[in-house]
Write a protein that holds these residues in place. Structure first.
Motif, short mmCIF file in Angstrom:
data_model
loop_
_atom_site.label_atom_id
_atom_site.label_comp_id
_atom_site.label_asym_id
_atom_site.label_seq_id
_atom_site.Cartn_x
_atom_site.Cartn_y
_atom_site.Cartn_z
N ASN A 45 0.81 -49.97 37.12
CA ASN A 45 1.09 -49.31 35.85
C ASN A 45 1.73 -50.31 34.90
N ASN A 46 1.29 -50.30 33.67
CA ASN A 46 1.77 -51.23 32.66
C ASN A 46 3.27 -51.08 32.39
N GLU A 47 3.77 -49.84 32.35
CA GLU A 47 5.20 -49.60 32.09
C GLU A 47 6.06 -50.20 33.20
N GLU A 48 5.58 -50.15 34.44
CA GLU A 48 6.32 -50.71 35.56
C GLU A 48 6.41 -52.23 35.44
N ILE A 49 5.33 -52.85 34.99
CA ILE A 49 5.31 -54.30 34.80
C ILE A 49 6.28 -54.68 33.69
N VAL A 50 6.25 -53.94 32.61
CA VAL A 50 7.16 -54.21 31.49
C VAL A 50 8.61 -54.04 31.93
N LEU A 51 8.89 -52.99 32.72
CA LEU A 51 10.25 -52.77 33.21
C LEU A 51 10.69 -53.92 34.12
N ALA A 52 9.80 -54.38 34.99
CA ALA A 52 10.13 -55.51 35.87
C ALA A 52 10.42 -56.76 35.04
N TYR A 53 9.63 -56.99 34.02
CA TYR A 53 9.85 -58.13 33.11
C TYR A 53 11.20 -57.98 32.40
N ALA A 54 11.49 -56.78 31.92
CA ALA A 54 12.76 -56.52 31.24
C ALA A 54 13.93 -56.79 32.19
N LYS A 55 13.82 -56.33 33.43
CA LYS A 55 14.90 -56.57 34.40
C LYS A 55 15.08 -58.05 34.65
N GLY A 56 13.99 -58.79 34.72
CA GLY A 56 14.08 -60.24 34.88
C GLY A 56 14.80 -60.88 33.71
N LEU A 57 14.48 -60.44 32.50
CA LEU A 57 15.17 -60.96 31.31
C LEU A 57 16.65 -60.59 31.35
N GLY A 58 16.95 -59.37 31.78
CA GLY A 58 18.35 -58.95 31.90
C GLY A 58 19.12 -59.83 32.86
#
Length: 103
Positions: A1-14
């Motif tokens: 799911n695209n939202e899950e990928i974006v969330l994982a990317y956001a967590k990495g940035l965090g």
């Protein structure tokens, strides 16, 4: 799911923002802000952005920190029903008011 990928990317940035100095951290937080702006209905991404702002505020001088805390306040006001975001904002107020009072 695209939202899950974006969330994982956001967590990495965090996580990255926690390890960076203020100048580099600002660039990372800007990317998080863009993600949150593009996914305003995904409160998990917005929460990571709020947490990233706390990471950034911890590395800033008092004047810059006030601007960062103001952004946190705006997020908390917008997501009134999200307890986690509210807690992040309240934590920032407590911690940074004590730090700024000590100076």
């Amino acid at each position: 799911n695209n939202e899950e990928i974006v969330l994982a990317y956001a967590k990495g940035l965090g996580n990255l923002s926690n390890k960076q100095e203020a100048i580099e951290g600002q660039k990372t937080i800007k990317k998080l802000e863009e993600l949150a702006d593009h996914h305003p209905n995904n409160e998990k991404i917005v929460l990571v952005y709020a947490q990233g702002l706390v990471n950034l505020a911890a590395k800033q001088e008092a004047m810059e920190r006030q601007e960062t805390i103001k952004k946190l306040e705006e997020i908390a006001d917008h997501y009134l029903n999200n307890e986690e975001i509210k807690q992040v904002y309240q934590y920032a107020l407590q911690v940074f008011s004590k730090i700024d009072d000590m100076k």
